[in-house]
Design an enzyme around this catalytic site. Structure first.
Site, PDB file in Angstrom:
ATOM      1  N   ASP A  76     -10.724  -3.440  -2.992  1.00  0.00           N
ATOM      2  CA  ASP A  76     -10.468  -3.194  -1.684  1.00  0.00           C
ATOM      3  C   ASP A  76     -11.339  -3.740  -0.876  1.00  0.00           C
ATOM      4  O   ASP A  76     -10.815  -4.808  -0.185  1.00  0.00           O
ATOM      5  CB  ASP A  76     -10.220  -1.585  -1.431  1.00  0.00           C
ATOM      6  CG  ASP A  76      -9.187  -1.283  -0.406  1.00  0.00           C
ATOM      7  OD1 ASP A  76      -8.574  -1.938   0.248  1.00  0.00           O
ATOM      8  OD2 ASP A  76      -9.285   0.068  -0.109  1.00  0.00           O
ATOM      9  N   ASP A  77     -12.338  -3.086  -0.220  1.00  0.00           N
ATOM     10  CA  ASP A  77     -13.046  -3.790   0.981  1.00  0.00           C
ATOM     11  C   ASP A  77     -14.793  -3.487   0.506  1.00  0.00           C
ATOM     12  O   ASP A  77     -15.386  -2.801   1.090  1.00  0.00           O
ATOM     13  CB  ASP A  77     -13.044  -2.973   2.075  1.00  0.00           C
ATOM     14  CG  ASP A  77     -11.469  -3.118   2.777  1.00  0.00           C
ATOM     15  OD1 ASP A  77     -11.046  -4.020   3.134  1.00  0.00           O
ATOM     16  OD2 ASP A  77     -10.631  -2.230   2.535  1.00  0.00           O
TER      17      ASP A  77
ATOM     18  N   GLU B  17      -1.705   6.432  -0.489  1.00  0.00           N
ATOM     19  CA  GLU B  17      -3.429   6.397  -0.150  1.00  0.00           C
ATOM     20  C   GLU B  17      -3.204   7.597   0.995  1.00  0.00           C
ATOM     21  O   GLU B  17      -3.523   7.373   2.175  1.00  0.00           O
ATOM     22  CB  GLU B  17      -3.805   5.089   0.489  1.00  0.00           C
ATOM     23  CG  GLU B  17      -5.443   5.184   0.606  1.00  0.00           C
ATOM     24  CD  GLU B  17      -5.797   3.916   1.552  1.00  0.00           C
ATOM     25  OE1 GLU B  17      -6.871   3.587   1.329  1.00  0.00           O
ATOM     26  OE2 GLU B  17      -4.998   3.224   2.050  1.00  0.00           O
TER      27      GLU B  17
ATOM     28  N   HIS C 205       1.052  -1.092   0.146  1.00  0.00           N
ATOM     29  CA  HIS C 205      -0.217   0.073   0.073  1.00  0.00           C
ATOM     30  C   HIS C 205       0.914   1.205   0.123  1.00  0.00           C
ATOM     31  O   HIS C 205       1.673   1.332   0.582  1.00  0.00           O
ATOM     32  CB  HIS C 205      -0.841   0.103   1.356  1.00  0.00           C
ATOM     33  CG  HIS C 205      -1.936  -0.825   1.131  1.00  0.00           C
ATOM     34  ND1 HIS C 205      -2.038  -2.277   1.092  1.00  0.00           N
ATOM     35  CD2 HIS C 205      -3.401  -0.505   1.383  1.00  0.00           C
ATOM     36  CE1 HIS C 205      -3.221  -2.656   1.149  1.00  0.00           C
ATOM     37  NE2 HIS C 205      -4.222  -1.718   1.243  1.00  0.00           N
TER      38      HIS C 205
END
Length: 477
Positions: free
Chosen positions: A399-400, A320, A317
């Site tokens: 992602d989620d 972000e 990651h």
């Protein structure tokens, strides 16, 4: 300059500054691209001048019942390279699955909506079986979905990220549960196949004992094997994921890394017994970046890992963030990452941007997640609209989905069409990129690309000959 020259030069500049990344469409595809444009205009007209740019809303019937959404849902999408364990299914699908699992209970105080497991059939005080809570009407499905998704943050008084991390804790009992993992992933992988997803890479926190982590990964693999019997093209890979939260979490991150390394050797994809493949392909570091340790903190550990474990790739990651001082993308580049999760703030670093292009580092772009977590509240202003034009390699990812209440990849592709003006050629490139820059080995990549071509051509033929019919009208909000 004459008006004719002006118009000619204008057309040339529009084309040169469009999103297209070098894909030449066949005649059939060109006709389908024209149909996509008609569907986009049809959707805009249905909004009566108030276009819905708040995309992740399967409860919005204007979106859900549009032919444009059906186009994106039916389209082959390649791979989802960035999705986290137990947050893959939309919340409404997770509710349907849990209704079939009598071992799980939900609290009755209407405050936290967290789950626990009945031990030896004993229901803890203050809880009720989840299946009974829903079927008997104690909770409605809509109430649970709302409380399990980021929409409910407005009632909490917390920041989006504070609330988001608490949503994960409501489902802690589901993680590291090998018995449930087998059922969950069987359901999830079949769901992926129904929605045009051919390959999935699950970012998985391997922070428990090696024995329990091994059982859990083995359960995921078993579900994958079962689904692959019916869908031979489908593939799954695991990326061990640690956190870069704070110094107190360093030991936990190191433990996750060691489990990742050990289990990579022990657990293989043996769906083709004559040619075993790595099932665990790499390592990631996640967490809210602006309140976590900078990536450079982990450079000694990760550089040593690359030296000792060349088969373990880094999928970190990075970027972000809205913080002008967040330079994790520089460290990601120096660490030799294979892909970067998000990469939102790469625009702040022009020279680094050029290096990412030359190195073909793929950005795992998660538009719905970025919007729901407040990084780009209006997706029309997402930096990817510029990245598409600069040669950066990108793949759309989810992602989620559980906590954003969106449908894996379908909503992300829909957002690209509505908010970025993506054309069919863009959608095709993004889908192909997701396979080309996946963690599959080269032989499996080209096999998957061949399968994608078959599915894509069938989709194009279907749209050209039959068009996109209206979806069934769903009752509900």
């Amino acid at each position: 300059m004459t008006i004719d020259n002006y118009e000619e030069k204008r057309r040339e500049l529009v084309e040169l500054n469009s999103n297209v990344q070098g894909v030449i469409l066949r005649e059939k595809e060109q006709r389908v691209e024209e149909e996509l444009e008609r569907l986009r205009n049809e959707f805009f007209d249905s909004c009566n001048g108030d276009v819905i740019y708040d995309i992740p809303t399967l409860n919005n019937r204007i979106i859900q019942n549009s032919r444009l959404y059906k186009f994106c849902d039916c389209m082959p999408k390649g791979a989802d390279l960035h999705v986290h364990d137990m947050s893959i299914l939309p919340a409404h699908e997770l509710v349907e699955l849990l209704i079939t699992c009598p071992e799980f209970c939900i609290n009755t105080d209407r405050k936290s909506y967290d789950l626990v497991r009945a031990v030896n059939g004993e229901i803890p005080s203050g809880y009720i079986r989840f299946c009974d809570a829903v079927t008997d009407g104690y909770y409605t499905k809509e109430e649970i979905v709302y409380q399990w998704t980021i929409d409910s943050v407005k009632e909490s008084g917390e920041t989006v990220w504070e609330y988001f991390e608490k949503l994960f804790s409501r489902h802690d009992v589901l993680s590291n549960n090998p018995d449930f993992a087998r059922k969950y992933y069987d359901y999830t992988f079949r769901y992926c196949c129904r929605h045009g997803i051919m390959h999935i890479e699950i970012h998985l926190m391997l922070t428990e004992s090696q024995e329990l982590c091994s059982e859990y990964v083995t359960a995921i693999r078993a579900a994958y094997y079962d689904v692959k019997k019916e869908h031979p093209y489908f593939t799954v890979r695991i990326i061990g994921t640690g956190v870069k939260d704070d110094n107190e979490q360093l030991d936990l991150t190191k433990k996750c890394f060691q489990n990742t390394v050990s289990l990579q050797k022990l657990i293989k994809d043996e769906s083709n017994p004559d040619s075993p493949r790595n099932f665990i392909i790499g390592f990631d570091l996640a967490n809210e970046e602006d309140s976590s340790l900078p990536l450079k903190t982990f450079a000694p550990m990760l550089l040593k890992a690359k030296e000792l474990y060349p088969d373990l790739k880094l999928y970190i990651h990075g970027g972000e963030s809205l913080d002008a001082g967040n330079d994790n993308l520089i460290d990601a580049f120096l660490l030799g990452v294979t892909r970067v999760g998000h990469g939102l703030n790469l625009y702040r670093y022009p020279d680094l941007h050029a290096r990412y292009v030359r190195s073909e580092i793929c950005l795992e772009v998660c538009p719905i997640s970025n919007q729901r977590l407040g990084y780009t509240r209006d997706l029309r202003n997402h930096p990817v609209t510029e990245y598409l034009k600069t040669g950066l390699v990108m793949a759309l990812c989810s992602d989620d989905p559980t906590y954003m209440e969106h449908q894996e990849l379908s909503d992300d592709f829909f957002a690209a069409v509505v908010c970025w003006g993506a054309r069919l050629s863009d959608l095709k490139v993004l889908a192909i990129n997701s396979i080309m820059y996946s963690g599959l080995d080269e032989k499996d990549k080209y096999k998957s690309l061949g399968e994608f071509k078959i599915m894509w051509d069938a989709f194009i033929d279907s749209v050209e000959t039959q068009g996109i019919g209206l979806p069934e009208v769903n009752e509900g909000p």
